[in-house]
Scaffold this motif. Structure first.
Motif, PDB file in Angstrom:
ATOM      1  N   ALA A  46      52.792  29.711  37.237  1.00 39.89           N
ATOM      2  CA  ALA A  46      53.142  28.590  36.022  1.00 39.89           C
ATOM      3  C   ALA A  46      54.822  28.794  35.844  1.00 39.89           C
ATOM      4  CB  ALA A  46      52.156  29.106  34.837  1.00 39.89           C
ATOM      5  N   GLY A  47      55.524  29.719  36.495  1.00 36.08           N
ATOM      6  CA  GLY A  47      56.690  29.806  36.400  1.00 36.08           C
ATOM      7  C   GLY A  47      57.116  30.481  35.088  1.00 36.08           C
ATOM      8  N   ALA A  48      56.353  31.243  34.551  1.00 34.89           N
ATOM      9  CA  ALA A  48      56.330  31.855  33.426  1.00 34.89           C
ATOM     10  C   ALA A  48      57.318  33.508  33.198  1.00 34.89           C
ATOM     11  CB  ALA A  48      54.921  32.362  32.774  1.00 34.89           C
ATOM     12  N   SER A  49      57.795  33.757  32.332  1.00 34.63           N
ATOM     13  CA  SER A  49      58.316  34.845  32.020  1.00 34.63           C
ATOM     14  C   SER A  49      57.254  35.972  31.793  1.00 34.63           C
ATOM     15  CB  SER A  49      59.259  35.078  30.736  1.00 34.63           C
ATOM     16  OG  SER A  49      60.256  33.854  30.835  1.00 34.63           O
ATOM     17  N   LEU A  50      57.504  37.239  31.980  1.00 33.58           N
ATOM     18  CA  LEU A  50      56.114  38.199  31.738  1.00 33.58           C
ATOM     19  C   LEU A  50      56.910  39.418  30.933  1.00 33.58           C
ATOM     20  CD1 LEU A  50      53.871  39.363  34.636  1.00 33.58           C
ATOM     21  CD2 LEU A  50      54.086  40.493  32.627  1.00 33.58           C
ATOM     22  N   VAL A  51      56.219  39.412  29.797  1.00 32.51           N
ATOM     23  CA  VAL A  51      56.573  40.703  28.915  1.00 32.51           C
ATOM     24  C   VAL A  51      55.451  41.580  28.721  1.00 32.51           C
ATOM     25  CG1 VAL A  51      57.391  41.374  26.830  1.00 32.51           C
ATOM     26  CG2 VAL A  51      58.255  39.237  27.608  1.00 32.51           C
ATOM     27  N   PRO A  52      55.687  42.951  29.061  1.00 32.21           N
ATOM     28  CA  PRO A  52      54.569  43.814  29.052  1.00 32.21           C
ATOM     29  C   PRO A  52      54.650  44.577  27.582  1.00 32.21           C
ATOM     30  CG  PRO A  52      56.223  44.816  30.321  1.00 32.21           C
ATOM     31  CD  PRO A  52      56.895  43.374  29.882  1.00 32.21           C
ATOM     32  N   GLY A  53      53.707  45.630  27.331  1.00 32.78           N
ATOM     33  CA  GLY A  53      53.630  46.253  26.181  1.00 32.78           C
ATOM     34  C   GLY A  53      53.395  45.560  24.908  1.00 32.78           C
ATOM     35  N   VAL A  54      53.071  44.393  24.905  1.00 30.75           N
ATOM     36  CA  VAL A  54      52.917  43.422  23.783  1.00 30.75           C
ATOM     37  C   VAL A  54      51.956  43.817  22.651  1.00 30.75           C
ATOM     38  CG1 VAL A  54      52.519  41.237  22.949  1.00 30.75           C
ATOM     39  CG2 VAL A  54      53.809  41.459  25.243  1.00 30.75           C
ATOM     40  N   LEU A  55      52.480  43.794  21.518  1.00 30.12           N
ATOM     41  CA  LEU A  55      51.602  44.044  20.212  1.00 30.12           C
ATOM     42  C   LEU A  55      51.479  42.711  19.561  1.00 30.12           C
ATOM     43  CD1 LEU A  55      53.962  47.050  18.856  1.00 30.12           C
ATOM     44  CD2 LEU A  55      51.854  47.037  20.068  1.00 30.12           C
ATOM     45  N   ALA A  56      52.260  41.726  19.237  1.00 30.35           N
ATOM     46  CA  ALA A  56      51.997  40.540  18.697  1.00 30.35           C
ATOM     47  C   ALA A  56      52.960  39.500  19.223  1.00 30.35           C
ATOM     48  CB  ALA A  56      52.039  40.561  17.351  1.00 30.35           C
ATOM     49  N   VAL A  57      52.368  38.171  19.019  1.00 32.89           N
ATOM     50  CA  VAL A  57      53.329  37.051  19.254  1.00 32.89           C
ATOM     51  C   VAL A  57      53.214  36.051  18.317  1.00 32.89           C
ATOM     52  CG1 VAL A  57      51.329  36.049  20.901  1.00 32.89           C
ATOM     53  CG2 VAL A  57      53.822  35.360  21.125  1.00 32.89           C
ATOM     54  N   VAL A  78      45.203  27.738  37.143  1.00 33.09           N
ATOM     55  CA  VAL A  78      45.543  27.915  35.772  1.00 33.09           C
ATOM     56  C   VAL A  78      46.839  27.317  35.501  1.00 33.09           C
ATOM     57  CG1 VAL A  78      46.398  29.648  34.037  1.00 33.09           C
ATOM     58  CG2 VAL A  78      44.083  30.294  35.516  1.00 33.09           C
ATOM     59  N   ALA A  79      47.692  27.327  36.492  1.00 33.88           N
ATOM     60  CA  ALA A  79      49.177  26.760  36.609  1.00 33.88           C
ATOM     61  C   ALA A  79      48.958  25.285  36.233  1.00 33.88           C
ATOM     62  CB  ALA A  79      50.063  27.212  37.783  1.00 33.88           C
ATOM     63  N   ALA A  80      48.021  24.712  37.037  1.00 32.54           N
ATOM     64  CA  ALA A  80      47.858  23.130  36.878  1.00 32.54           C
ATOM     65  C   ALA A  80      47.375  22.745  35.379  1.00 32.54           C
ATOM     66  CB  ALA A  80      46.491  22.852  37.943  1.00 32.54           C
ATOM     67  N   ALA A  81      46.845  23.562  34.643  1.00 37.00           N
ATOM     68  CA  ALA A  81      46.836  23.182  33.153  1.00 37.00           C
ATOM     69  C   ALA A  81      48.239  23.396  32.377  1.00 37.00           C
ATOM     70  CB  ALA A  81      45.696  24.300  32.652  1.00 37.00           C
ATOM     71  N   PRO A 131      36.537  42.737  45.095  1.00 35.20           N
ATOM     72  CA  PRO A 131      37.221  43.102  43.805  1.00 35.20           C
ATOM     73  C   PRO A 131      37.730  41.694  43.298  1.00 35.20           C
ATOM     74  CG  PRO A 131      38.397  44.309  45.499  1.00 35.20           C
ATOM     75  CD  PRO A 131      37.316  43.369  46.235  1.00 35.20           C
ATOM     76  N   ALA A 132      37.928  41.728  41.948  1.00 35.84           N
ATOM     77  CA  ALA A 132      38.266  40.544  41.031  1.00 35.84           C
ATOM     78  C   ALA A 132      39.768  40.098  41.678  1.00 35.84           C
ATOM     79  CB  ALA A 132      38.247  40.817  39.749  1.00 35.84           C
ATOM     80  N   GLU A 133      40.401  40.989  41.973  1.00 39.51           N
ATOM     81  CA  GLU A 133      41.871  40.806  42.587  1.00 39.51           C
ATOM     82  C   GLU A 133      41.953  39.835  43.658  1.00 39.51           C
ATOM     83  OE1 GLU A 133      40.588  43.822  41.519  1.00 39.51           O
ATOM     84  OE2 GLU A 133      42.315  45.014  40.920  1.00 39.51           O
ATOM     85  N   ALA A 134      40.719  39.636  44.343  1.00 36.55           N
ATOM     86  CA  ALA A 134      40.922  38.834  45.579  1.00 36.55           C
ATOM     87  C   ALA A 134      40.954  37.701  45.346  1.00 36.55           C
ATOM     88  CB  ALA A 134      39.579  39.081  46.276  1.00 36.55           C
ATOM     89  N   TYR A 135      40.756  37.118  44.127  1.00 40.18           N
ATOM     90  CA  TYR A 135      40.533  35.549  43.870  1.00 40.18           C
ATOM     91  C   TYR A 135      42.083  35.206  42.991  1.00 40.18           C
ATOM     92  CZ  TYR A 135      35.809  36.188  44.683  1.00 40.18           C
ATOM     93  OH  TYR A 135      34.883  36.288  45.623  1.00 40.18           O
ATOM     94  N   ALA A 136      42.926  36.258  42.649  1.00 41.82           N
ATOM     95  CA  ALA A 136      44.107  36.046  41.736  1.00 41.82           C
ATOM     96  C   ALA A 136      45.022  34.753  42.437  1.00 41.82           C
ATOM     97  CB  ALA A 136      45.069  37.162  41.995  1.00 41.82           C
ATOM     98  N   VAL A 137      45.137  34.829  43.823  1.00 45.61           N
ATOM     99  CA  VAL A 137      46.019  33.665  44.226  1.00 45.61           C
ATOM    100  C   VAL A 137      45.778  32.123  44.210  1.00 45.61           C
ATOM    101  CG1 VAL A 137      47.356  32.702  46.093  1.00 45.61           C
ATOM    102  CG2 VAL A 137      47.330  34.937  45.748  1.00 45.61           C
ATOM    103  N   ASN A 138      44.336  32.232  44.248  1.00 46.24           N
ATOM    104  CA  ASN A 138      43.736  30.729  44.011  1.00 46.24           C
ATOM    105  C   ASN A 138      43.468  30.465  42.679  1.00 46.24           C
ATOM    106  OD1 ASN A 138      44.129  30.228  46.767  1.00 46.24           O
ATOM    107  ND2 ASN A 138      42.124  31.088  47.523  1.00 46.24           N
ATOM    108  N   LEU A 139      42.968  31.423  41.899  1.00 43.90           N
ATOM    109  CA  LEU A 139      42.862  31.182  40.510  1.00 43.90           C
ATOM    110  C   LEU A 139      44.071  30.906  39.807  1.00 43.90           C
ATOM    111  CD1 LEU A 139      40.683  31.072  38.156  1.00 43.90           C
ATOM    112  CD2 LEU A 139      41.383  33.513  37.476  1.00 43.90           C
ATOM    113  N   ALA A 140      45.244  31.564  40.159  1.00 40.88           N
ATOM    114  CA  ALA A 140      46.641  31.149  39.565  1.00 40.88           C
ATOM    115  C   ALA A 140      46.879  29.677  39.652  1.00 40.88           C
ATOM    116  CB  ALA A 140      47.471  32.176  40.193  1.00 40.88           C
ATOM    117  N   ALA A 141      46.555  29.054  40.882  1.00 43.45           N
ATOM    118  CA  ALA A 141      47.069  27.744  41.217  1.00 43.45           C
ATOM    119  C   ALA A 141      46.272  27.009  40.062  1.00 43.45           C
ATOM    120  CB  ALA A 141      46.574  27.429  42.400  1.00 43.45           C
TER     121      ALA A 141
END
Ligand SMILES: Cc1cc2nc3c(=O)[nH]c(=O)nc-3n(C[C@H](O)[C@H](O)[C@H](O)COP(=O)(O)OP(=O)(O)OC[C@H]3O[C@@H](n4cnc5c(N)ncnc54)[C@H](O)[C@@H]3O)c2cc1C
Lengths: 243, 319
Positions: free
Chosen positions: B113-124, B86-89, B74-84
């Motif tokens: 990345a140490g980001a906040s995370l907001v769900p249910g988003v319509l626009a930013v 993405v965070a490096a950017a 599953p795609a999820e299997a790559y989450a931890v390593n891909l996150a590193a």
């Protein structure tokens, strides 16, 4: 396996009302477990039983944490000063810190809530563990977790190494209301209270500027005699071109 | 050819904020791209999936970091390593749609990345802080939030967008990333049971617990016949009462359908039920409770006893 079941004990969003000015009125909303939590607990119990392991409850907030204790969980922890947050990553960071505090955890099972779809995935992120969400049921076999979920192809079973986070989305209301005996037993079970300072978590920096009503929908509701409303409905649907 | 790394850097510094990432694992990605582009930053995509998915995102003019999942992984299997990666950017903004794999990748990247995370988003929109509008209480209110960068967003479930036209934009580069998978493998798939007629029907008449006896299902069937419709129901009608096959109930755990007309008869309009008919063009309802929740979401409503309104409706349709 050592399994942590994370559950929510908070005001029921289904019972909150939106006022005419768009602000949210929580006064009528009773405290309740999350909608997906009974299904998550059932999955956590199966994983713990099938692996001959133990199950620990974990919740945030100052409310009554005995929900899981009255449903067969032997011990529970609560981070009592954790507030309800819009920031799913901040909530997740508190949960992850508490999981580390509990220690030696193999599996975290948590409700994969529609309103907060970022919590389970960010708990995994903060622990740097893999995660599978939208799971409908799970068990354990040969030191691994077997998680089932529905995909467009059918019902898929995924084999997961540990440690892992499993986000469970309920398919129906499966809560089993505990009897008096279980409620009394729950009072004797140990509940450890923790604080944000103890687990080493903070609450982030997302600020609400208030809420408003969504743009009004063009709803036409017909009232009158059955013949009148039926005639109006048919005319409206014909005008829409959907008959 | 302009979407080279150099070009990206130039545009990144010119924009109000740099480093906007979309995280993609399914076909719903155009909605994430639309919100990400509207934020003003320059967009890069992390894609986990088959090559056509990565190519489609690149064709929209977005540089892509692509992970091709191994068989039965599953795609999820790559989450931890891909996150590193993405965070490096050092992204300022991360956006995903609400599908399980996409948001799992996003959750991992947000935490890394140490980001906040907001769900249910319509626009930013950008500014000294990000300003986010999001749906709360199942869309019954819209909340405005502000947050500092980095910020991660999961879009509201019904946010959808068409694939942006690929004409006139230079395709982004696709850089294949060598990312190790976590221990996660598909052990088996049980094919879905045969779909019921409601899945492709243009018109669906659906009933709930407002129908009081099994014998009265015939009344709903007569209405369906008059409309040339398939018959569906709410979950309790199939699960608790067993009056229709389980393949005919609509909602979160049942069928997700997009008919041109969905007519709900004696259905209260629970959010779990309505999740199954988000794609309906016209939603109409018959209910004897003028305060029924279904009337807040319906396009057309008829207040009345279904035992009187349905026969009148059949008569009106035959005129
Ligand atoms: C995790 C979870 C998942 C769920 N998934 C689904 C799902 O996928 N699909 C689903 O449908 N439900 C689902 N549910 C259940 C959902 O919450 C509701 O309980 C259910 O949809 C209600 O069904 P209903 O509208 O038929 O019944 P009710 O809520 O009882 O509504 C009956 C309605 O009929 C009206 N009525 C009564 N008599 C008459 C009359 N004579 N004439 C006209 N109107 C009349 C009433 O005013 C009322 O509005 C789920 C629940 C949970 C907790």
């Amino acid at each position: 396996m050592r399994v942590v079941i994370v559950y929510k004990w908070a005001r029921d969003p289904g019972a909150a009302a939106v006022r005419a000015d768009g602000s949210v009125d929580w006064r009528g909303a009773k405290m309740a477990a999350g909608e997906d939590d009974p299904a998550a607990l059932a999955a956590a119990q199966r994983i713990a039983t099938a692996s001959g392991g133990e199950l620990v409850g974990l919740t945030l907030g100052s409310g009554d944490a005995s929900w899981a204790l009255a449903r067969g969980v032997q011990t529970a922890c609560s981070v009592t000063d954790a507030p309800a947050l819009a920031d799913n990553a901040a909530t997740a960071a508190i949960i992850a810190a508490a999981v580390r505090h509990i220690g030696d955890v193999d599996v975290v099972v948590i409700g994969d809530a529609k309103q907060d779809p970022g919590v389970a995935v960010a708990v995994a992120g903060h622990l740097r563990w893999p995660a599978l969400v939208a799971v409908t049921s799970a068990t354990a076999e040969d030191g691994q977790v077997l998680a089932t979920r529905r995909t467009p192809e059918g019902t898929t079973t995924v084999r997961l190494g540990t440690p892992v986070v499993v986000g469970v989305a309920a398919e129906a209301d499966v809560d089993r209301v505990p009897g008096m005996k279980e409620l009394l037993a729950a009072r004797k079970r140990p509940l450890t209270t923790l604080t944000l300072a103890q687990v080493g978590a903070t609450v982030g920096d997302v600020e609400s500027r208030g809420s408003e009503l969504p743009p009004p929908r063009a709803t036409h509701v017909f009232e009158g005699s059955p013949e009148q409303v039926a005639g109006q409905l048919v005319a409206a649907l014909r005008a829409e071109g959907v008959l | 050819m302009s979407a080279t790394t150099d070009d990206r850097t130039t545009r990144g510094t010119a924009g109000p904020m740099g480093g906007v990432w979309i995280v993609v694992a399914d076909e719903a990605w155009p909605a994430a791209l639309e919100v990400a582009r509207a934020s003003g930053g320059t967009v890069t995509a992390a894609v986990v999936g088959p090559q056509p998915l990565a190519d489609a995102v690149a064709a929209a003019g977005v540089p892509v970091v692509w992970v091709e999942p191994a068989r039965d992984t599953p795609a999820e299997a790559y989450a931890v390593n891909l996150a590193a990666q993405v965070a490096a950017a050092s992204p300022d903004l991360l956006v995903s749609t609400g599908g399980p794999a996409a948001r799992t990748l996003l959750g991992a990247a947000a935490a890394a990345a140490g980001a906040s995370l907001v769900p249910g988003v319509l626009a930013v929109t950008d500014g000294p802080r990000w300003t986010v509008r999001r749906a709360v209480l199942g869309g019954e209110a819209i909340e405005t939030l502000t947050a500092p960068a980095p910020l991660a967003l999961i879009l509201a479930a019904d946010e959808a967008a068409d694939r942006p036209a690929a004409t006139g934009v230079a395709p982004g580069t696709v850089a294949k990333a060598d990312t190790a998978a976590a221990e996660m493998v598909v052990a088996g798939t049980q094919p879905a049971p045969p779909a019921s007629g409601i899945v492709d029907a243009r018109t669906v008449v659906s009933f709930g617990r407002g129908v009081h006896a099994k014998a009265d299902v015939a009344l709903v069937e007569r209405l369906a016949q008059a409309l040339g419709a398939e018959v569906g129901c709410s979950m309790p009608v199939a699960d608790d009462l067993g009056w229709l096959d389980r393949s005919r109930y609509v909602g979160r755990s049942g069928q997700h359908i997009s008919p041109r007309l969905y007519l709900a008869v004696g259905i209260s309009g629970a959010p779990q039920h309505l999740e199954g008919v988000r794609g309906a063009k016209v939603l109409a309802a018959i209910n004897n409770d003028p305060k029924a929740r279904i009337f807040r979401r319906a396009d057309y409503g008829a207040v009345g006893d279904l035992y009187e309104v349905v026969p009148a409706l059949i008569a009106a349709l035959q005129q």
